[in-house]
Design a protein around this motif. Structure first.
Motif, PDB file in Angstrom:
ATOM      1  N   PRO A  69     -20.336 -31.198 -82.233  1.00  0.00           N
ATOM      2  CA  PRO A  69     -19.717 -32.022 -81.114  1.00  0.00           C
ATOM      3  C   PRO A  69     -20.712 -32.342 -80.108  1.00  0.00           C
ATOM      4  N   PRO A  70     -20.482 -33.716 -79.611  1.00  0.00           N
ATOM      5  CA  PRO A  70     -21.374 -33.805 -78.424  1.00  0.00           C
ATOM      6  C   PRO A  70     -21.190 -32.881 -77.233  1.00  0.00           C
ATOM      7  N   ALA A  71     -22.342 -32.658 -76.456  1.00  0.00           N
ATOM      8  CA  ALA A  71     -22.291 -31.758 -75.127  1.00  0.00           C
ATOM      9  C   ALA A  71     -21.472 -32.344 -74.070  1.00  0.00           C
ATOM     10  N   VAL A  72     -20.648 -31.254 -73.509  1.00  0.00           N
ATOM     11  CA  VAL A  72     -19.606 -31.475 -72.574  1.00  0.00           C
ATOM     12  C   VAL A  72     -20.587 -31.699 -71.268  1.00  0.00           C
ATOM     13  N   THR A  73     -20.281 -32.953 -70.380  1.00  0.00           N
ATOM     14  CA  THR A  73     -21.142 -33.166 -69.129  1.00  0.00           C
ATOM     15  C   THR A  73     -20.294 -32.170 -68.048  1.00  0.00           C
ATOM     16  N   ILE A  74     -20.904 -31.539 -67.433  1.00  0.00           N
ATOM     17  CA  ILE A  74     -20.358 -30.582 -66.170  1.00  0.00           C
ATOM     18  C   ILE A  74     -21.285 -30.945 -65.033  1.00  0.00           C
ATOM     19  N   SER A  75     -20.807 -30.614 -63.894  1.00  0.00           N
ATOM     20  CA  SER A  75     -21.543 -30.049 -62.599  1.00  0.00           C
ATOM     21  C   SER A  75     -21.823 -28.509 -62.705  1.00  0.00           C
TER      22      SER A  75
END
Length: 403
Positions: A69-75
């Motif tokens: 699965p694609p990487a989750v964008t986080i801060s």
């Protein structure tokens, strides 16, 4: 046992018993052969099914391994070791240092109102005039009596000095003169009471009387409040009281002026504990620039205590508070088979402490320099691949939004 065989010629031949035993054995051999063949076929069939399932599982695993699965964008934020202000929070209310309902000491009819509601006055400013004509007449009468008595006293003293008049005359005229002066002082005091004045500097409230109204003694005329300095009254528990002392700095905020702090100092700590609540009353004195604070306002009070040693903190948004415990998503580096480095997260349970100005104290579970997810945790689970956004973190509101 002997068996005879007869041919066409009629010859008889005797067959030995072994020949008779060999003929029936051909049938069991054939059945064993069929069993072997069927067993081999079944083994081939089962082996084919097992091999097919193993091949399918391998292909499925390989498919999912190659289609992550694609990487989750986080801060992300970094855990820091810093010295946080040691604060004691409480709630209370504001009260005026000087506040009074202005009243009259004597009864009388109001002849003039000399103030404007809401105006600022100084000590001694006239506010209300009561009818004082009779007292003014009495004052004039006593002054006249005093004048006559003074003249008679002077003449009696002159005669007594020449030994012409008696000393008793001097004493009588002296008493009459003193009595007239006493009447003047009493009448002037009554006249001064007929004029209501401001007892101290302050701001007047709403007018409660009208011209022509008969004002009885003790009736409220107007409220007067000194807004230059206010008290902040609040309570603390018996346990928390040991950390407080007179002279400590306090910061007060009110809902009417969000984001604005008013500083003062603790001036009084109640020497006894309330038996009903086990709390202690504390009073701080704060300055009131521009007179914007009003007595009776609800106040959030923060007492500044001596500093504590450095602690580990993270942004408050990085901590998830649940019934099962507080946790954060710790960001870790992972090396792939191709040598590349990727980022993953792992849920880590922590023990939290105080929360101050958008920072949460982590007492256990993190080390300085650890990176944790601060925004986007709802999309995460342990082991998920992530990538860190370069966008700045959203600002933390001064107060949590109301539902």
């Amino acid at each position: 046992m002997t068996v005879r065989r007869e041919g066409n010629t009629g010859d008889k031949t005797i067959a030995p018993p072994r020949e008779l035993d060999e003929k029936p054995r051909t049938r069991p051999v054939r059945m064993m052969r069929w069993f072997v063949i069927v067993g081999v076929l079944l083994a081939l069939l089962v082996g084919g099914l097992v091999g097919f399932n193993a091949f399918r599982a391998h292909m499925i695993a390989q498919f999912f391994a190659n289609n992550k699965p694609p990487a989750v964008t986080i801060s992300a934020v970094e855990a820091k070791s810093e010295v946080l202000p040691n604060l004691q929070r409480a709630v209370g209310s504001l009260a005026a240092v000087h506040q009074v309902n202005v009243t009259s000491d004597v009864s009388g009819r109001i002849t003039d109102i000399l103030f404007t509601a809401g105006s600022r006055v100084t000590k001694g400013t006239p506010l209300v005039q009561l009818f004082d004509k009779p007292e003014q007449g009495d004052l004039a009468n006593y002054k006249a009596q005093a004048t006559v008595a003074r003249l008679a006293l002077d003449r009696a003293k002159q005669l007594a000095a020449r030994q012409v008049g008696a000393q008793v005359t001097v004493d009588t005229t002296q008493a009459a003169f003193d009595q007239a002066n006493a009447g003047i002082a009493k009448t002037e005091a009554i006249i001064s009471q007929k004029l209501v004045r401001a007892p101290f500097d302050g701001v007047l409230g709403v007018r409660q009387v009208e011209v022509g109204q008969f004002l009885t003694a003790g009736t409220q005329v107007v409220s007067l409040t000194d807004l230059s300095t206010l008290f902040a009254n609040f309570t603390v528990t018996e346990k928390e009281s040991g950390r407080l002392s007179v002279g400590q700095t306090v910061r007060v905020s009110v809902d009417a002026y969000p984001g604005k702090k008013f500083e003062g100092r603790i001036t009084t700590i109640e020497p006894q504990i309330a038996t009903e609540t086990r709390n202690i009353r504390v009073q701080a004195t704060i300055a009131n620039p521009d007179d914007i604070l009003k007595p009776g306002m609800f106040a959030d009070v923060i007492v500044v205590l001596p500093e504590k040693p450095p602690v580990i903190t993270v942004a408050e948004t990085a901590v998830e508070y649940t019934l099962y415990g507080d946790s954060v998503y710790l960001i870790k580096e992972k090396k792939e088979d191709d040598g590349k480095t990727s980022l993953t997260v792992e849920r880590t349970f922590v023990r939290t402490g105080d929360r101050i100005d958008g920072r949460a104290v982590i007492e256990k579970g993190l080390q300085p320099g650890d990176k944790v997810a601060a925004v986007g945790q709802l999309k995460l689970q342990s082991g998920a691949a992530v990538e860190i956004s370069k966008d700045p973190l959203p600002q933390i509101p001064e107060k949590p939004p109301l539902n």
